[in-house]
Design a protein around this motif. Structure first.
Motif, PDB file in Angstrom:
ATOM      1  N   ARG A  39     -62.390  -1.615  36.980  1.00  0.00           N
ATOM      2  CA  ARG A  39     -62.470  -2.814  37.630  1.00  0.00           C
ATOM      3  C   ARG A  39     -62.087  -2.683  39.063  1.00  0.00           C
ATOM      4  O   ARG A  39     -61.241  -3.543  39.665  1.00  0.00           O
ATOM      5  N   SER A  40     -61.977  -1.456  39.544  1.00  0.00           N
ATOM      6  CA  SER A  40     -61.537  -1.238  40.784  1.00  0.00           C
ATOM      7  C   SER A  40     -62.188  -2.032  41.933  1.00  0.00           C
ATOM      8  O   SER A  40     -61.477  -2.686  42.964  1.00  0.00           O
ATOM      9  N   ASN A  41     -63.461  -2.131  42.070  1.00  0.00           N
ATOM     10  CA  ASN A  41     -64.037  -3.007  42.884  1.00  0.00           C
ATOM     11  C   ASN A  41     -63.524  -4.507  42.807  1.00  0.00           C
ATOM     12  O   ASN A  41     -63.382  -5.139  43.751  1.00  0.00           O
ATOM     13  N   TRP A  42     -63.447  -4.942  41.369  1.00  0.00           N
ATOM     14  CA  TRP A  42     -63.365  -6.347  41.374  1.00  0.00           C
ATOM     15  C   TRP A  42     -61.633  -6.607  41.834  1.00  0.00           C
ATOM     16  O   TRP A  42     -61.572  -7.572  42.337  1.00  0.00           O
ATOM     17  N   TRP A  43     -60.881  -5.686  41.518  1.00  0.00           N
ATOM     18  CA  TRP A  43     -59.796  -5.915  41.869  1.00  0.00           C
ATOM     19  C   TRP A  43     -59.245  -5.735  43.245  1.00  0.00           C
ATOM     20  O   TRP A  43     -58.439  -6.553  43.671  1.00  0.00           O
ATOM     21  N   GLY A  44     -60.010  -5.050  43.925  1.00  0.00           N
ATOM     22  CA  GLY A  44     -59.898  -4.664  45.159  1.00  0.00           C
ATOM     23  C   GLY A  44     -60.518  -5.966  46.090  1.00  0.00           C
ATOM     24  O   GLY A  44     -59.618  -6.312  47.034  1.00  0.00           O
ATOM     25  N   SER A  45     -61.350  -6.799  45.438  1.00  0.00           N
ATOM     26  CA  SER A  45     -61.599  -8.010  45.993  1.00  0.00           C
ATOM     27  C   SER A  45     -60.964  -9.321  45.849  1.00  0.00           C
ATOM     28  O   SER A  45     -60.964 -10.027  46.672  1.00  0.00           O
ATOM     29  N   TRP A  46     -60.237  -9.254  44.565  1.00  0.00           N
ATOM     30  CA  TRP A  46     -59.412 -10.580  44.173  1.00  0.00           C
ATOM     31  C   TRP A  46     -58.176 -10.486  44.402  1.00  0.00           C
ATOM     32  O   TRP A  46     -57.389 -11.468  44.485  1.00  0.00           O
ATOM     33  N   ARG A  47     -57.605  -9.240  44.372  1.00  0.00           N
ATOM     34  CA  ARG A  47     -56.140  -9.241  44.434  1.00  0.00           C
ATOM     35  C   ARG A  47     -55.388  -9.626  45.586  1.00  0.00           C
ATOM     36  O   ARG A  47     -54.276 -10.406  45.534  1.00  0.00           O
ATOM     37  N   TYR A  48     -56.074  -9.845  46.868  1.00  0.00           N
ATOM     38  CA  TYR A  48     -55.295 -10.429  48.022  1.00  0.00           C
ATOM     39  C   TYR A  48     -55.728 -11.893  48.120  1.00  0.00           C
ATOM     40  O   TYR A  48     -55.196 -12.448  49.270  1.00  0.00           O
ATOM     41  N   ARG A  49     -56.427 -12.395  47.044  1.00  0.00           N
ATOM     42  CA  ARG A  49     -56.679 -13.938  47.356  1.00  0.00           C
ATOM     43  C   ARG A  49     -55.773 -14.912  46.694  1.00  0.00           C
ATOM     44  O   ARG A  49     -55.656 -14.798  45.460  1.00  0.00           O
TER      45      ARG A  49
END
Length: 489
Positions: free
Chosen positions: A317-327
């Motif tokens: 889930r690296s792509n998902w994590w990079g997309s949502w972690r800063y929101r």
């Protein structure tokens, strides 16, 4: 349309404009450089000056063209109390086609052009000048306008002759002092200043043995000097660390490094390292000449048979994590799981300890990794950068993605327990097509206040948002990891 070039012939090469009359020229005796890996250097020079009693004018011609004038300092080493600095100037209006033309506006010039088979000379008055570089052609272009008796000529192709060299231009950057000496005689003085466009980087070569268990590590320093002057037979120090400086311009890019795999076996380290303030200082044994417009490579360190560990990492889930972690304001939801990454990363772990034949302060740089076959041949297998790394820390190098190992991540169920509680189940498939067993570290990310309620494999909570599974996968086999997590917010 072809690029227009300007050629300038100066009839009188007389430099004018200096505020000092008949200055004494001070020659460099020796130099010491402390170069920082932030594109600047502290320069210290020892010079001998023959002074008269009273006021003296001294010029220093062979200084860096990238001096920060506010950092220049001069002090007497032989008799500090006998010398006073009354005035200091840094002259940097250098002779070049652009400066000559810009200072000749309004003056008479002669244009020599080839028209057909004839060489034609035309006299006129220079109205506008300028030379700039075409970033696409990497060639100088002109922006010249000349008034002649027959009309206006724009951007002529050929030679432009000026009657005399404009005043105020010099051939080299020059430091000039007005000094007052209480007595006549020879005075040994130290000049120091900070010069930009001088930097260094560290590059490393790591050669992995045939069993992927040990590496031979070689470190190189690349010193690049674009400061505008050469330092002959200079003492050299390299400062490693994140030194805070106030800058108004971006640093120059670092040059690319060639591979030094073939040199690694014969290179001997030439630097002595020590702690300095909160940084690390590397001092070269002996002296070296640092030429202008030169990149110099010097051996930094060697370490043989350093234990290393190859690690496989699957972060589905690296792509998902990079997309949502800063929101901000994230809440778990059924549509939020986007798991498309199938790549399994290859990492090499090296512990920088004395027991592992290291235990050194390693400056930041790039480590290029080669794999050695049983026959002795070496092949490049990846590279990564490291930050400044103190002793007893672990270096992790991402080298690439495994060819024969594939991961697959999917969410198998989602339940909304209440407005502030969700429950999700995941399945991670690991397929090993190698002819040997592989242990893969599975990295999972979670938000909020979470807890694993069911798991097929033992896991470890690494931090508030990360858990890991260490999963052995037999050769030519598939292993599935399943777990359920409850999240509250």
């Amino acid at each position: 349309m072809k690029t227009k070039l300007i050629y300038i012939t100066a009839l009188a090469l007389i430099v004018g404009g200096s505020v000092f009359a008949e200055p004494k020229i001070s020659e460099r005796q020796n130099a010491e450089l402390t170069v920082y890996n932030q594109n600047f250097a502290l320069v210290k020079e020892t010079r001998t000056m023959d002074l008269d009693k009273g006021i003296n004018y001294v010029s220093v011609l062979d200084v860096a063209g990238t001096i920060n004038p506010s950092t220049v300092a001069l002090k007497s080493l032989s008799d500090p109390n006998s010398l006073s600095v009354r005035e200091q100037n840094y002259q940097y209006a250098l002779i070049n086609p652009s400066s000559i033309l810009s200072k000749s506006i309004g003056q008479k010039v002669v244009i020599r052009r080839t028209l057909g088979n004839r060489l034609v000379e035309t006299e006129g008055t220079l109205l506008s000048s300028g030379i700039f570089y075409n970033e696409y052609a990497d060639l100088p272009q002109s922006n010249v306008v000349i008034q002649t008796d027959s009309g206006v000529i724009v951007n002529p192709i050929g030679e432009i002759e000026v009657v005399e060299l404009p005043k105020g231009l010099i051939s080299k950057p020059t430091l000039e002092w007005k000094l007052e000496s209480s007595k006549a005689g020879t005075n040994k003085a130290e000049i120091s200043y900070i010069a930009n466009k001088m930097t260094w980087i560290a590059d490393y070569v790591a050669i992995i043995d045939a069993n992927d268990e040990n590496v031979n590590l070689t470190g190189w320093v690349t010193l690049t000097n674009n400061s505008g002057t050469t330092y002959e037979n200079a003492a050299l120090n390299l400062m490693a660390g994140d030194v805070n400086v106030v800058r108004n311009e971006a640093g120059a890019g670092y040059p690319a490094m060639d591979s030094y795999a073939l040199k690694a076996a014969v290179a001997e380290p030439q630097f002595q390292e020590k702690s300095f303030f909160e940084y690390h200082l590397y001092t070269l044994d002996g002296k070296t000449t640092v030429k202008d417009k030169e990149s110099k490579q010097i051996s930094l360190l060697t370490a043989d048979k350093v234990p290393a560990k190859k690690v496989y990492i699957y972060d589905g889930r690296s792509n998902w994590w990079g997309s949502w972690r800063y929101r901000r304001g994230y809440r778990s939801g059924e549509s939020y799981d986007i798991s498309q990454n199938t790549k399994v990363n290859i990492q090499m772990e090296i512990k920088n300890t004395k027991e592992n034949n290291l235990g050194l302060a390693l400056p930041k740089g790039t480590i290029r990794v080669y794999k050695q076959e049983e026959s002795g041949n070496q092949h490049f297998v990846g590279e990564d950068t490291i930050d400044h790394t103190p002793k007893d820390e672990t270096i992790r190098l991402y080298l690439g993605d495994a060819f024969d190992i594939v991961g697959e991540h999917k969410r198998t169920s989602f339940k909304q327990i209440s407005n502030h509680v969700t429950e999700e189940s995941f399945e991670i498939s690991l397929r090993n097509h190698k002819d040997t067993e592989a242990t893969i570290t599975v990295v999972e990310h979670q938000f909020g206040d979470w807890k694993v309620t069911q798991s097929s494999h033992k896991h470890e909570k690494k931090d508030a948002s990360t858990l890991e599974f260490s999963v052995p996968v037999p050769k030519d086999a598939e292993t599935k990891v399943t777990y359920t997590v409850r999240t509250e917010w």
